[in-house]
Design an enzyme around this catalytic site. Structure first.
Site, short mmCIF file in Angstrom:
data_model
loop_
_atom_site.label_atom_id
_atom_site.label_comp_id
_atom_site.label_asym_id
_atom_site.label_seq_id
_atom_site.Cartn_x
_atom_site.Cartn_y
_atom_site.Cartn_z
N LYS A 84 -3.83 -35.88 -17.76
CA LYS A 84 -4.63 -37.11 -17.90
C LYS A 84 -5.87 -37.05 -17.02
CE LYS A 84 -3.43 -40.99 -15.93
NZ LYS A 84 -2.71 -42.23 -15.57
N ASP A 141 -3.79 -43.20 -20.85
CA ASP A 141 -3.10 -43.91 -19.77
C ASP A 141 -2.25 -45.01 -20.39
OD1 ASP A 141 -4.92 -45.83 -20.58
OD2 ASP A 141 -5.57 -46.33 -18.55
#
Length: 214
Positions: free
Chosen positions: A120, A138
């Site tokens: 991420k 997210d």
């Protein structure tokens, strides 16, 4: 959800916000990297408050190494998990200096090799610092993609891969920012603000009307 509906969703998001970007405050790829590492399980607002002082004192890997771990902690102790984050930042700075001439690498493999950097975070750096068409999933993006049925998936990676397949190319670079902002301020976890949502009529969430606040 069909391709035309997806195109309409991103077209509206673009019309409302033609130049979306992160709410983290940074000036260089390195400052963004540090801010993103600190932002795990923390708000952007709290990170910006901490990094304002940190970056004034040390804004390069070499300068943070010179601060030392205890010196770094004095700047970031207001952020959750600051002890482990400080350790990772020190290790990351050491690797940047020893392996990358103090520069943030521009490829996923090298980024993910840095302590405290996962997929991420690497996606955020590639997208926001270097303009790559990556999508960092997210909790906000995971929720929006599943709730709207834009790109449903059981895991963040599954959602990311589906978004990369289905988001029209012209929208791919900014899709991350549009979706995270939409999830943060409109399609929130509890009581999504369906009545003020600009894509409500395109959303395929079955309970969207009953979920909107009265």
């Amino acid at each position: 959800m069909n391709a035309e509906k997806r195109r309409q969703i991103f077209g509206r998001l673009r019309d409302a916000n033609p130049s979306p970007t992160t709410e983290l405050v940074y000036r260089t790829p390195f400052e963004l990297l540090i801010a993103v590492i600190l932002s795990a399980q923390a708000t952007d607002k709290s990170v910006n408050k901490a990094t304002a002082g940190l970056f004034a004192a040390a804004s390069t890997p070499e300068a943070i190494l010179a601060l030392g771990e205890d010196g770094l902690k004095t700047h970031v102790r207001t952020i959750g998990l600051f002890n482990s984050k400080a350790k990772n930042i020190m290790k990351t700075c050491a690797m940047l200096v020893s392996e990358h001439d103090g520069e943030v690498p521009r490829n996923r493999q090298a980024l993910e090799a840095l302590p405290g950097v996962g997929r991420k975070t690497a996606n955020v750096i590639l997208n926001t610092a270097f303009g790559e068409p990556t999508i960092a999933v997210d909790t906000h993006i995971f929720r929006v993609a599943n709730r709207t049925r834009l790109a449903p998936g059981a895991t963040p990676l599954a959602v990311e891969q589906k978004l990369l397949r289905h988001v029209p190319k012209e929208f791919r670079k900014d899709a991350h920012h549009w979706l995270i902002l939409h999830g943060r301020y409109v399609c929130i976890a509890r009581k999504p603000r369906c009545e003020s949502c600009l894509i409500s009529d395109l959303c395929e969430h079955p309970d969207k009307l009953s979920a909107s606040p009265g």
